[in-house]
Design an enzyme around this catalytic site. Structure first.
Site, PDB file in Angstrom:
ATOM      1  CG  HIS A 123      -0.051   0.062   2.498  1.00 45.57           C
ATOM      2  ND1 HIS A 123       0.292   1.271   3.272  1.00 45.57           N
ATOM      3  CD2 HIS A 123       0.252  -1.097   3.247  1.00 45.57           C
ATOM      4  CE1 HIS A 123       0.882   0.755   4.423  1.00 45.57           C
ATOM      5  NE2 HIS A 123       0.931  -0.450   4.514  1.00 45.57           N
ATOM      6  CG  ASP A 124      -0.481   4.458   0.832  1.00 38.57           C
ATOM      7  OD1 ASP A 124      -1.330   4.944   0.645  1.00 38.57           O
ATOM      8  OD2 ASP A 124      -0.804   3.576   2.120  1.00 38.57           O
ATOM      9  N   GLY A 141       5.206  -0.780   2.465  1.00 38.32           N
ATOM     10  CA  GLY A 141       4.221   0.448   2.135  1.00 38.32           C
ATOM     11  C   GLY A 141       5.078   1.744   2.443  1.00 38.32           C
TER      12      GLY A 141
END
Length: 269
Positions: A123-124, A141
């Site tokens: 994520h991200d 992340g």
């Protein structure tokens, strides 16, 4: 315009946007918020979910999971996104997760990337163009990976680490600090092992510019004075050298993770 083809065993939810010439193979599943641009191919057993957009002519191989919710206990269903660029190749069992509220709401993979079997983008994370992740590379992340970075197999990248453009990360490395553009890092924990000279030559960069980058590298990572002083000196001495200024700007913008440095006894360049 070329018509799309969807295998009878595939499930494509109402609302999914399917471009021209898309091929969706056996036993694939495409969620209602997915966007598959022209020429995308899901070979078989691929799942694309969430607010995911996949760029033109990208190919995804069996058992890849693209766009399912992040592996983050703080995620609570926010409408975050995943963007994958054009002409990427995503091999078997790759996992790529969308963003989170705590990280900008977006995970992004650029154009012309190769993600080999078993690799993961969390994520991200922001991954640039023309990046290669060999088998079982894990990008944690909030990490940022520049253009033309190459990873050897079974590497792990710590959350919030930045890896500069044209860097090379050796196989089995654990990277817990920022890696300068054009650098080469290896080991657990990874240390800087000089410049990625093979990558620089493959990129057809000017030979004299590479020589000057090597001189700046020796200056920046020498033992005299502080790192900040050496970086400032290099910024002035090589003020007209774009490769050196890339490195200087990268070091100056560090904020979340320490810089990956050479070993104290290293004479690599």
């Amino acid at each position: 315009m070329t018509e799309s083809t969807i295998h009878p065993t595939a499930i494509v939810a109402p609302g999914a946007q399917i471009g021209a010439g898309v091929k969706i193979g056996p036993f694939c599943m495409v969620g209602e918020n997915a966007v598959l641009h022209d020429g995308v191919e899901l070979i078989s057993h691929v799942v694309v979910d969430g607010r995911t957009a996949i760029g033109a002519d990208t190919r995804i191989f069996p058992f890849a999971s693209v766009g399912h919710q992040p592996q983050d206990l703080k995620f609570h269903g926010e409408e975050s996104r995943l963007e994958i660029g054009a002409r990427c190749t995503i091999r078997e069992s790759v996992t790529i997760n969308p963003g989170t509220e705590g990280g900008g709401m977006l995970t992004k993979v650029g154009d012309d990337c190769l993600l080999m079997a078993g690799s993961h983008v969390a994520h991200d994370a922001i991954v640039g163009n023309n990046v290669v992740l060999a088998n079982y590379v894990g990008i944690a992340g909030h990490a940022v990976v520049g253009d033309y970075v190459r990873f050897g197999g079974i590497c792990a990248v710590h959350q919030k680490v930045r890896i500069g453009s044209h860097a090379f990360i050796g196989a089995h490395s654990m990277v817990d600090g920022d890696v300068i553009p054009y650098g080469m890092a290896v080991g657990n924990r990874a240390r800087l092992a000089g410049l990625n000279l093979v990558g620089l030559r493959r990129a057809s960069l000017d030979r004299e510019a590479i020589h000057r980058l090597r001189a700046a590298y020796r200056m920046i990572f020498s033992s005299e004075g502080t790192l900040r002083e050496r970086v400032d000196d290099a910024a002035v001495m090589f003020k007209d050298e774009s490769l050196v200024q890339d490195v200087v700007a990268f070091i100056a913008s560090a904020k979340d993770r320490p810089l990956t440095l050479p070993r104290a006894d290293s004479d690599e360049e």
